[in-house]
Design an enzyme around this catalytic site. Sequence first.
Site, mmCIF file in Angstrom:
data_model
loop_
_atom_site.group_PDB
_atom_site.id
_atom_site.type_symbol
_atom_site.label_atom_id
_atom_site.label_comp_id
_atom_site.label_asym_id
_atom_site.label_seq_id
_atom_site.Cartn_x
_atom_site.Cartn_y
_atom_site.Cartn_z
ATOM 1 N N ASP A 219 19.969 1.701 2.852
ATOM 2 C CA ASP A 219 20.270 0.601 3.747
ATOM 3 C C ASP A 219 19.013 0.058 4.420
ATOM 4 O O ASP A 219 18.232 0.825 4.994
ATOM 5 C CB ASP A 219 21.232 1.167 4.806
ATOM 6 C CG ASP A 219 21.889 0.117 5.649
ATOM 7 O OD1 ASP A 219 22.907 -0.428 5.202
ATOM 8 O OD2 ASP A 219 21.397 -0.133 6.767
ATOM 9 N N GLU B 144 18.153 -1.659 -0.639
ATOM 10 C CA GLU B 144 18.916 -2.796 -0.120
ATOM 11 C C GLU B 144 18.033 -3.594 0.825
ATOM 12 O O GLU B 144 18.279 -3.685 2.025
ATOM 13 C CB GLU B 144 20.185 -2.341 0.607
ATOM 14 C CG GLU B 144 21.111 -3.500 0.915
ATOM 15 C CD GLU B 144 21.378 -3.764 2.393
ATOM 16 O OE1 GLU B 144 22.155 -4.672 2.683
ATOM 17 O OE2 GLU B 144 20.807 -3.064 3.259
HETATM 18 C C1 Z3D Z 1 25.177 -3.878 6.693
HETATM 19 C C2 Z3D Z 1 24.834 -3.166 8.009
HETATM 20 C C3 Z3D Z 1 26.718 -3.360 9.461
HETATM 21 C C4 Z3D Z 1 27.409 -4.459 10.226
HETATM 22 C C5 Z3D Z 1 26.772 -4.683 11.572
HETATM 23 C C6 Z3D Z 1 26.700 -3.365 12.329
HETATM 24 C C7 Z3D Z 1 25.932 -2.361 11.509
HETATM 25 C C8 Z3D Z 1 25.859 -1.021 12.167
HETATM 26 C C9 Z3D Z 1 23.346 -3.208 8.235
HETATM 27 C C10 Z3D Z 1 22.959 -2.169 9.272
HETATM 28 C C11 Z3D Z 1 22.487 -2.970 7.044
HETATM 29 C C12 Z3D Z 1 23.005 -3.375 5.725
HETATM 30 C C13 Z3D Z 1 24.478 -3.175 5.579
HETATM 31 N N1 Z3D Z 1 22.583 -4.699 5.373
HETATM 32 O O1 Z3D Z 1 26.535 -3.925 6.491
HETATM 33 O O2 Z3D Z 1 25.461 -3.834 9.102
HETATM 34 O O3 Z3D Z 1 27.365 -5.653 9.473
HETATM 35 O O4 Z3D Z 1 27.518 -5.625 12.302
HETATM 36 O O5 Z3D Z 1 26.061 -3.586 13.577
HETATM 37 O O6 Z3D Z 1 27.104 -0.505 12.328
HETATM 38 O O7 Z3D Z 1 26.588 -2.203 10.251
HETATM 39 O O8 Z3D Z 1 23.215 -0.899 8.752
HETATM 40 O O9 Z3D Z 1 24.892 -3.649 4.330
#
Ligand code: Z3D
Length: 690
Positions: A404, A433
Amino acid sequence: VSDRASIDLRADVTSTRGPRSSTRRVVIERVQPEIDAGRFPIKRVVGETVQVYADVFADGHDLLAGVLRYRRVPDGQPSSLDPPRWTDVPLIPLGNDRWTATFTVTELGEYEYTLEAWIDRFATWLKGLVAKADARQDVSSELLEGAEMIEGTVAGRTEDDAALLETVDVLRGARPQAERVTAARAPQVTALMAARPDRRASTVYERALRVTVDPVRARFSAWYEMFPRSCTPDPSRGGTLGEAEARLPDIAAMGFDVLYLPPVHPIGRTYRKGRNNSLTAEPGDPGSPWAIGSAEGGHTAIDPGLGTIDDFDRFVAAAGRLGLDVALDIAFQASPDHPWVQSHPEWFKHRPDGSIKYAENPPKKYQDIYPFDFESPQWASLWDALRDVFLFWIAHGVRIFRVDNPHTKSLGFWEWCIGEIKRRHPDTIFLSEAFTRPAVMRYLAKAGFTQSYTYFTWRNSAHELREYLTELTRTEVREYFRPNFFANTPDILHEYLQLGGRPAFEVRLILAATLGASYGIYSGYELCENVAVRPGSEEYLDSEKYQIRIRDWNQPGNLRELIACVNEIRRAHPALQQNGTLAFHGTDNPAVLCYSKSAPAVAEASTSGEGSADRPAGTPRRVFVIANTTPAFMQHGFVELPIGELGIAPDAGFVVEDLLDGARYSWRGAWNYVKLDPAERMAHVFVICE
Ligand code: Z3D
């Protein structure tokens, strides 16, 4: 950073920039592939070849010879502690001072290669001798010179030595010149002398270049992302891993081979997000799985709602029986309730008022998580703990990790951490990612990530796709950056899908799966879910990131059959299991994209085995895709196939078959007519009938 990173000037290097030498005349340069002067390895999978090119030359007109040298690098396992010897492959001249040689990597782990070249004194001498003799000049002195050279190579009493000594006698003897010249140029002598080159003054390329050898799945994989907690019959509670097991046969039947789960750990309560990214959760809101950690545990715990670690093991085993590898999401961040926030405050950056600032990936704000401080004075213990998170899941059978937002963490950390893991478990796959600047995305791939997310979702026109794929498959990037084309993700519902309806989902699926040997979808794609939270946003309405979503997978209009068909085509056609042979073809309509992939020639020679790119007998070598990139409009026009390369005469007729529906069309010549009506089909996937 890595302890293997500064191998540059090797102790045994001898090049023209080494100590002063009158005999070391050969130059080796412009070596390819070579990433950043050898700072980073190239990537291959088991069974692939590495073809190396270099400019090799010297002053004057002497003939040269040389070798490509390669060896597997010991991986620290006791059985392979002895540094293996180099294997030499003769360099073949391509003309214009360019040389090449190829080797095959057969084992996981790391290989290295370098080059060595020298003046071929015997061949040079022989060439001069023959030229002079042919011009009827006296060569008695040359013959004596040759005798001396040959004699100098004889050190023992082998048959070869005896044969060469006989030649020496003839060269020095009293027979007519023509006979002595004939003896000198005997093929046996040429072969024997080529086999004992004088490498004392050879030039050794000043770097050993590295190859990371990954499992075949690193190159060829179809990913399906799903939230196990949505597998519940009861919307008032999340589904368990046991319940999610029931979904697996359906996913396997669609032809996927990697099942990717968002984080499976306990979710924090403090600052938990509610539906649609609201900053306050309602009672019963399950929270974002990326908000890792609660009193129940952190990165090595299973969310109690999902089950226990034993349930997880069972889930991985059940997936494995269906041919699905489970990929875990590794998100290095912590909810305020993560045990480490209390037990390791030194791993977080505290503001003067003692609080910790939430994480961000501008413009996105993650108010429910804290970032780790990779620069903390206690960084070493943090890095170790994070590495151990990977090792923990590896011990539970996981070999694929989707990492992530890696671009928001220390780049040096990734190179170290992935190196640590790959040394012990060279079959591990890391998907980066990172959606960020190109240089950073490329660097993460160079630093060790096996596969990478891409800009694919944002490349929608035929022109954009052509440009982007050309960059990824025709430049040096192809040596280390393996794209994984996700058609959607829980974070990215592109406007193209929001507006284009089912035809948009069809064509993006076909493009992702045929342009990318690795591709993926996030569940819901097969139901053409396309409602954004608000206009202009790429976030889903009622996103599964913040709530449980129960779906009817058999809903009318679903794409499951198309997906299964496309995945089956991918499995049947080695052409689609790699990106190296992607070629774009002409169209007279800029909205139509036409391309092909061919099974790489090397696959023919490979000795089969699971996952090899061998074509089952009768499988056509090349697959053509012709796609309408405008889901709202019918497109038609002419496309140009490279019939010359296909061995089809300019005006000959041939038959193409669409693998998607079995339809056949009689075509003639290079340019043929296609019509792609969204109501009927968005793309053809053709093979040429024999
Ligand atoms: C993405 C993640 C999700 C939600 C946020 C929330 C966060 C923490 C992000 C952070 C990284 C990655 C993931 N691009 O889904 O975000 O969208 O609103 O604050 O809970 O998780 O980990 O795909």
